[in-house]
Every structure is written in C-alpha cells, then in structure tokens.
Write an enzyme that holds these catalytic residues in place. Structure first.
Site, PDB file in Angstrom:
ATOM      1  N   ASN A 138      -5.923  -2.069   2.624  1.00 34.62           N
ATOM      2  CA  ASN A 138      -4.481  -1.833   2.561  1.00 34.62           C
ATOM      3  C   ASN A 138      -3.816  -3.189   2.338  1.00 34.62           C
ATOM      4  O   ASN A 138      -3.722  -3.989   3.267  1.00 34.62           O
ATOM      5  CB  ASN A 138      -4.013  -1.191   3.875  1.00 34.62           C
ATOM      6  CG  ASN A 138      -2.502  -1.049   3.940  1.00 34.62           C
ATOM      7  OD1 ASN A 138      -1.800  -1.279   2.961  1.00 34.62           O
ATOM      8  ND2 ASN A 138      -1.997  -0.675   5.107  1.00 34.62           N
ATOM      9  N   TRP A 139      -3.389  -3.422   1.121  1.00 37.95           N
ATOM     10  CA  TRP A 139      -2.834  -4.745   0.783  1.00 37.95           C
ATOM     11  C   TRP A 139      -1.426  -4.938   1.317  1.00 37.95           C
ATOM     12  O   TRP A 139      -0.875  -6.030   1.241  1.00 37.95           O
ATOM     13  CB  TRP A 139      -2.856  -4.949  -0.740  1.00 37.95           C
ATOM     14  CG  TRP A 139      -4.234  -4.985  -1.339  1.00 37.95           C
ATOM     15  CD1 TRP A 139      -5.425  -4.982  -0.654  1.00 37.95           C
ATOM     16  CD2 TRP A 139      -4.585  -5.013  -2.736  1.00 37.95           C
ATOM     17  NE1 TRP A 139      -6.482  -5.015  -1.541  1.00 37.95           N
ATOM     18  CE2 TRP A 139      -5.988  -5.033  -2.825  1.00 37.95           C
ATOM     19  CE3 TRP A 139      -3.840  -5.023  -3.910  1.00 37.95           C
ATOM     20  CZ2 TRP A 139      -6.667  -5.064  -4.048  1.00 37.95           C
ATOM     21  CZ3 TRP A 139      -4.507  -5.047  -5.132  1.00 37.95           C
ATOM     22  CH2 TRP A 139      -5.912  -5.078  -5.199  1.00 37.95           C
ATOM     23  N   LYS A 140      -0.831  -3.873   1.812  1.00 40.35           N
ATOM     24  CA  LYS A 140       0.550  -3.919   2.322  1.00 40.35           C
ATOM     25  C   LYS A 140       1.468  -4.544   1.260  1.00 40.35           C
ATOM     26  O   LYS A 140       1.215  -4.361   0.071  1.00 40.35           O
ATOM     27  CB  LYS A 140       0.588  -4.640   3.670  1.00 40.35           C
ATOM     28  CG  LYS A 140      -0.431  -4.039   4.661  1.00 40.35           C
ATOM     29  CD  LYS A 140      -0.246  -4.442   6.081  1.00 40.35           C
ATOM     30  CE  LYS A 140      -1.291  -3.759   6.946  1.00 40.35           C
ATOM     31  NZ  LYS A 140      -1.141  -4.018   8.375  1.00 40.35           N
ATOM     32  N   HIS A 152       1.233   5.344   8.276  1.00 38.07           N
ATOM     33  CA  HIS A 152       0.835   4.034   8.796  1.00 38.07           C
ATOM     34  C   HIS A 152       1.800   3.631   9.910  1.00 38.07           C
ATOM     35  O   HIS A 152       2.987   3.952   9.854  1.00 38.07           O
ATOM     36  CB  HIS A 152       0.856   2.990   7.664  1.00 38.07           C
ATOM     37  CG  HIS A 152       0.206   1.712   8.092  1.00 38.07           C
ATOM     38  ND1 HIS A 152       0.868   0.762   8.836  1.00 38.07           N
ATOM     39  CD2 HIS A 152      -1.060   1.251   7.921  1.00 38.07           C
ATOM     40  CE1 HIS A 152       0.021  -0.233   9.094  1.00 38.07           C
ATOM     41  NE2 HIS A 152      -1.151   0.045   8.550  1.00 38.07           N
ATOM     42  N   GLU A 195       3.249   1.008  10.496  1.00 35.24           N
ATOM     43  CA  GLU A 195       4.423   0.253  10.026  1.00 35.24           C
ATOM     44  C   GLU A 195       5.488   1.206   9.484  1.00 35.24           C
ATOM     45  O   GLU A 195       6.684   0.933   9.597  1.00 35.24           O
ATOM     46  CB  GLU A 195       3.977  -0.795   8.997  1.00 35.24           C
ATOM     47  CG  GLU A 195       3.274  -1.954   9.691  1.00 35.24           C
ATOM     48  CD  GLU A 195       2.137  -2.600   8.907  1.00 35.24           C
ATOM     49  OE1 GLU A 195       2.102  -2.470   7.674  1.00 35.24           O
ATOM     50  OE2 GLU A 195       1.277  -3.234   9.561  1.00 35.24           O
ATOM     51  N   GLU A 214      -5.767   3.503  14.149  1.00 30.01           N
ATOM     52  CA  GLU A 214      -5.318   2.116  14.140  1.00 30.01           C
ATOM     53  C   GLU A 214      -4.467   1.857  15.382  1.00 30.01           C
ATOM     54  O   GLU A 214      -3.267   2.172  15.388  1.00 30.01           O
ATOM     55  CB  GLU A 214      -4.484   1.830  12.884  1.00 30.01           C
ATOM     56  CG  GLU A 214      -5.216   2.049  11.585  1.00 30.01           C
ATOM     57  CD  GLU A 214      -4.629   1.215  10.449  1.00 30.01           C
ATOM     58  OE1 GLU A 214      -5.408   0.516   9.794  1.00 30.01           O
ATOM     59  OE2 GLU A 214      -3.407   1.250  10.226  1.00 30.01           O
ATOM     60  N   GLY A 227      -2.913  -6.716  12.731  1.00 33.37           N
ATOM     61  CA  GLY A 227      -2.364  -8.013  12.344  1.00 33.37           C
ATOM     62  C   GLY A 227      -2.261  -8.993  13.495  1.00 33.37           C
ATOM     63  O   GLY A 227      -1.607 -10.028  13.382  1.00 33.37           O
ATOM     64  N   SER A 239      -7.349  -5.533  12.678  1.00 29.59           N
ATOM     65  CA  SER A 239      -8.045  -6.822  12.753  1.00 29.59           C
ATOM     66  C   SER A 239      -9.552  -6.720  12.494  1.00 29.59           C
ATOM     67  O   SER A 239     -10.343  -7.429  13.120  1.00 29.59           O
ATOM     68  CB  SER A 239      -7.767  -7.515  14.098  1.00 29.59           C
ATOM     69  OG  SER A 239      -6.377  -7.756  14.237  1.00 29.59           O
ATOM     70  N   GLY A 282      -6.527  -4.505   6.656  1.00 30.68           N
ATOM     71  CA  GLY A 282      -5.285  -5.126   6.203  1.00 30.68           C
ATOM     72  C   GLY A 282      -5.544  -6.539   5.710  1.00 30.68           C
ATOM     73  O   GLY A 282      -6.059  -6.755   4.612  1.00 30.68           O
TER      74      GLY A 282
END
Ligand code: 13P
Length: 252
Positions: free
Chosen positions: A9-11, A95, A97, A167, A173, A212, A233
């Site tokens: 997931n490159w965000k 997600h 976020e 997650e 992160g 992570s 990530g």
C-alpha cells in the site's frame, strides 16, 4: 492451502519518476519470489502507468480506496468500474486512515466493499483496533463489529473470495509491530468467528497482517497458522525491502 499474498500500500507517496524506479526494481527481483502472490496499490493517478509497466508480470494492481457509487455527480470519487477499467484486480477498503482521518464508518466501508465486488474487484477489507481499544480489552469486539457490518450487508459468502487485512492501528507507521503471537490471536479470532457462520469461507479467506511489517519480521509473522501474508505500507516503497517481504513466505 491458502496462497500467501503480499500487497504493498503505497499510500499518498511517489511521483512519475520515483514510481518508475520502484516498479523497475520490483520487476527485477520477481524471479526470486516463489510462493507469494504479489500486489501493489499505487495512488489513483499512477495506476495506469503501473499497470502498463507490470503488464506480463505476475504482479496484480489494486486501488487504495473506492467509491460506494457507480458513476455520476460525486466530485473527487473514483468508482470500482473505473478501477476495473484501468486494470485493477484488488482494492483496499476501510483502511484505518480512511476510517479515522476521514471519518468513514463501518456501514460506509461495507457499502464500498459491496461496490468493489459488484464491479469485479477483490476487496481487501481492513479491520483493526485503536491502542485505547486494545488497552480496554475490546479488540475482538471492535474487529467483530467491523466484520459484521460487511456480513450484514453482503452475507458471509461474500468473504469467500475477499481478503481481510488485520491492521492494529497502533502498529501502523509506528515501527511497533504486533508480536506474531498477538497478531495470530486476532487472526484466529477472525477465522473462528467466520467459521461459526460458514466453515468453508473461514478456511478459504486470506487474512493478511499489516502494521510495521519489514523484511526483518515478515517470516516470523507469516509463519503463524492464520497469517496468510501482509499488507505493507512504508516498507513497500523500497523495492529491495518489499521483495524481501515477498520472499518471506518461501522460508515458512
Ligand atoms: P506500515 O507498514 O507503514 O506500518 O503501514 C501499514 C499499512 O497501513 C498498510 O496498509
């Protein structure tokens, strides 16, 4: 036997140039990846470029989010049909976020999950608890609630060909990975919960761990009975690190 899946997931990271370098790097090392299926989820605008670059490889492409709507006056939204049209196979929904920064509810996430399936995409449904929820001892309750919203809308059978990503929000992160045992405990809870409704679905659904994951801890995590790969990530932005994670299931 469930095939392991490693999804990057490159965000909201990258540029035309940096993504070219990253994808070239991934392609160069793919021959060494034996057992895992691999997927990358670029920001929307770079998807066509990445699909073209990965054409003829085994790497699938996914979106990071999807609209709950099909088409029309929904400024800023991207539909499942569009993602499918440009060559996506997967899409991340719910997600943390999206849930925490943009206030997307369990019900809204369930509608996105439904939209993804309706347009022929495989949803990667993210679930997971906040640190305060873990500390209160309600992790299972939170994850069950997030799953139930989807099951109520779409039915248990819809999960058979979906992917779930556990997650824990406190591990995203932060460099703080859940221990393999902590992650396995929640993965087993998810599988048992699904098994209570449909044993076949529970056996089939891939449950990824995210938070992570790095080359250094991937093999240990992926070695747990109910962990079928990872949603990666930060470490998916380095070709070498991502490829090492993609090779981790080979050592299990
Ligand atoms: P990190 O691997 O950077 O912790 O992010 C995990 C994640 O949110 C993947 O969707």
């Amino acid at each position: 036997m469930r095939q392991p899946l490693v999804a990057g997931n490159w965000k909201m990271n990258g540029s035309l140039d940096s993504i070219r370098t990253l994808v070239d790097g991934i392609k160069a090392g793919l021959g060494e990846v034996k057992s895992a299926a691999v997927c990358v989820c670029p920001p929307y605008v770079y998807i066509p470029q990445v699909v073209e670059m990965l054409d003829g490889t085994v790497v699938a492409v996914g979106g990071q989010d999807v609209s709950d709507q099909e088409a029309g006056a929904f400024t800023g939204e991207v539909s499942g049909t569009m993602l499918k049209d440009v060559g996506c196979r997967y899409v991340i929904v719910g997600h943390s976020e999206r849930r925490s920064i943009y206030g997307e509810s369990d019900e809204f996430t369930a509608r996105k999950f439904a939209a993804a399936r309706r347009f022929g995409l495989t949803p990667i449904l993210c679930v997971g608890e906040l640190l305060e929820e873990r500390e209160k001892g309600i992790t299972d309750e939170v994850v069950a609630r997030q799953l139930d919203a989807v099951i109520e809308l779409e039915g248990i059978a819809a999960l058979a060909d979906a992917v779930i990503a556990y997650e824990p929000v406190w591990a995203i992160g932060t460099g703080k990975t859940a221990s393999p045992e902590q992650a396995q405990e929640v993965h087993a809870f998810i599988r048992q919960k699904l098994a209570g409704l449909d044993a076949g679905v529970a056996e089939k659904v891939q449950i990824l761990y995210g938070g992570s994951v790095k080359a250094a801890n991937a093999a240990e995590l992926f070695g747990m009975a109910d962990i079928d790969g990872g949603l990666i990530g930060g470490a998916s932005l380095s070709a070498d690190e991502f490829l090492a994670i993609c090779r981790a299931p080979d050592a299990v």
